[in-house]
Design a protein around this motif. Structure first.
Motif, short mmCIF file in Angstrom:
data_model
loop_
_atom_site.label_atom_id
_atom_site.label_comp_id
_atom_site.label_asym_id
_atom_site.label_seq_id
_atom_site.Cartn_x
_atom_site.Cartn_y
_atom_site.Cartn_z
N ARG A 26 0.84 -1.19 0.00
CA ARG A 26 0.00 0.00 0.00
C ARG A 26 0.88 1.24 0.00
O ARG A 26 1.99 1.24 0.51
N SER A 27 0.35 2.30 -0.59
CA SER A 27 1.12 3.54 -0.65
C SER A 27 0.91 4.34 0.62
O SER A 27 -0.06 4.15 1.35
N GLY A 28 1.81 5.26 0.90
CA GLY A 28 1.65 6.16 2.03
C GLY A 28 2.39 5.75 3.28
O GLY A 28 2.12 6.26 4.35
N LYS A 29 3.35 4.83 3.18
CA LYS A 29 4.05 4.34 4.36
C LYS A 29 5.51 4.76 4.38
O LYS A 29 6.27 4.35 5.24
N SER A 30 5.94 5.61 3.45
CA SER A 30 7.37 5.90 3.35
C SER A 30 7.78 7.14 4.12
O SER A 30 8.87 7.19 4.68
N HIS A 31 6.95 8.19 4.14
CA HIS A 31 7.34 9.41 4.86
C HIS A 31 6.07 10.12 5.33
O HIS A 31 4.95 9.67 5.04
N LEU A 32 6.24 11.20 6.08
CA LEU A 32 5.13 11.93 6.71
C LEU A 32 4.32 11.03 7.64
O LEU A 32 3.10 11.01 7.63
N LEU A 33 5.04 10.26 8.46
CA LEU A 33 4.38 9.28 9.33
C LEU A 33 4.01 9.85 10.69
O LEU A 33 3.28 9.21 11.43
N ALA A 34 4.51 11.04 11.02
CA ALA A 34 4.25 11.59 12.35
C ALA A 34 2.79 11.96 12.53
O ALA A 34 2.24 11.84 13.62
N LYS A 36 0.25 10.43 11.10
CA LYS A 36 -0.63 9.26 10.97
C LYS A 36 -0.63 8.48 12.28
O LYS A 36 0.41 8.29 12.89
N ASN A 37 -1.80 8.05 12.70
CA ASN A 37 -1.86 7.29 13.94
C ASN A 37 -1.40 5.85 13.70
O ASN A 37 -1.22 5.41 12.57
N SER A 38 -1.22 5.12 14.79
CA SER A 38 -0.63 3.79 14.70
C SER A 38 -1.54 2.81 13.98
O SER A 38 -1.06 1.90 13.30
N ASN A 39 -2.86 2.98 14.12
CA ASN A 39 -3.77 2.07 13.41
C ASN A 39 -3.65 2.25 11.90
O ASN A 39 -3.67 1.27 11.15
N LYS A 40 -3.53 3.47 11.46
CA LYS A 40 -3.38 3.75 10.03
C LYS A 40 -2.07 3.17 9.50
O LYS A 40 -2.03 2.56 8.43
N LYS A 41 -0.98 3.35 10.26
CA LYS A 41 0.31 2.83 9.83
C LYS A 41 0.31 1.31 9.79
O LYS A 41 0.92 0.70 8.92
N ARG A 42 -0.37 0.69 10.72
CA ARG A 42 -0.46 -0.77 10.73
C ARG A 42 -1.25 -1.27 9.53
O ARG A 42 -0.90 -2.26 8.89
N THR A 43 -2.32 -0.57 9.17
CA THR A 43 -3.10 -0.94 8.00
C THR A 43 -2.30 -0.78 6.72
O THR A 43 -2.40 -1.60 5.80
#
Length: 65
Positions: A26-34, A36-43
Motif C-alpha cells: 500500500r502507498s503512504g508508508k514511506s514518509h510523513l508518518l508523524a 498518521k496514527n498507529s492504526n493507520k500505519k499498521r493498515t
C-alpha cells in the motif's frame, strides 16, 4: 518475433501467489508518518490484492500466463 523479457521492476513490486493472485504494497508508508496514527500505519503495512483488470497486464509482462 523474439520472446518477451520479464519486466524485473514488476517482479520487485508485486508478489504472485500460487493461485496467480497478485499482492502489492500500500502507498503512504514511506514518509510523513508523524501525523498518521498507529492504526493507520499498521493498515498500510498490510499487503492488498491487485484488481483483476490490472492483474491481467501484470501477468502478461511477467511471462506467467
Amino acid at each position: 518475433m523474439p520472446k518477451l523479457k520479464t519486466r524485473r521492476s514488476l517482479m520487485k513490486r508485486y508478489k504472485i501467489t500460487s493461485q496467480n493472485k497478485i499482492m502489492r504494497r500500500r502507498s503512504g508508508k514511506s514518509h510523513l508518518l508523524a501525523k498518521k496514527n498507529s492504526n493507520k500505519k499498521r493498515t498500510l503495512s498490510l499487503a492488498s490484492q491487485v484488481s483483476k483488470a490490472d492483474s491481467k497486464a501484470i501477468l502478461f509482462y511477467t511471462n506467467i500466463n
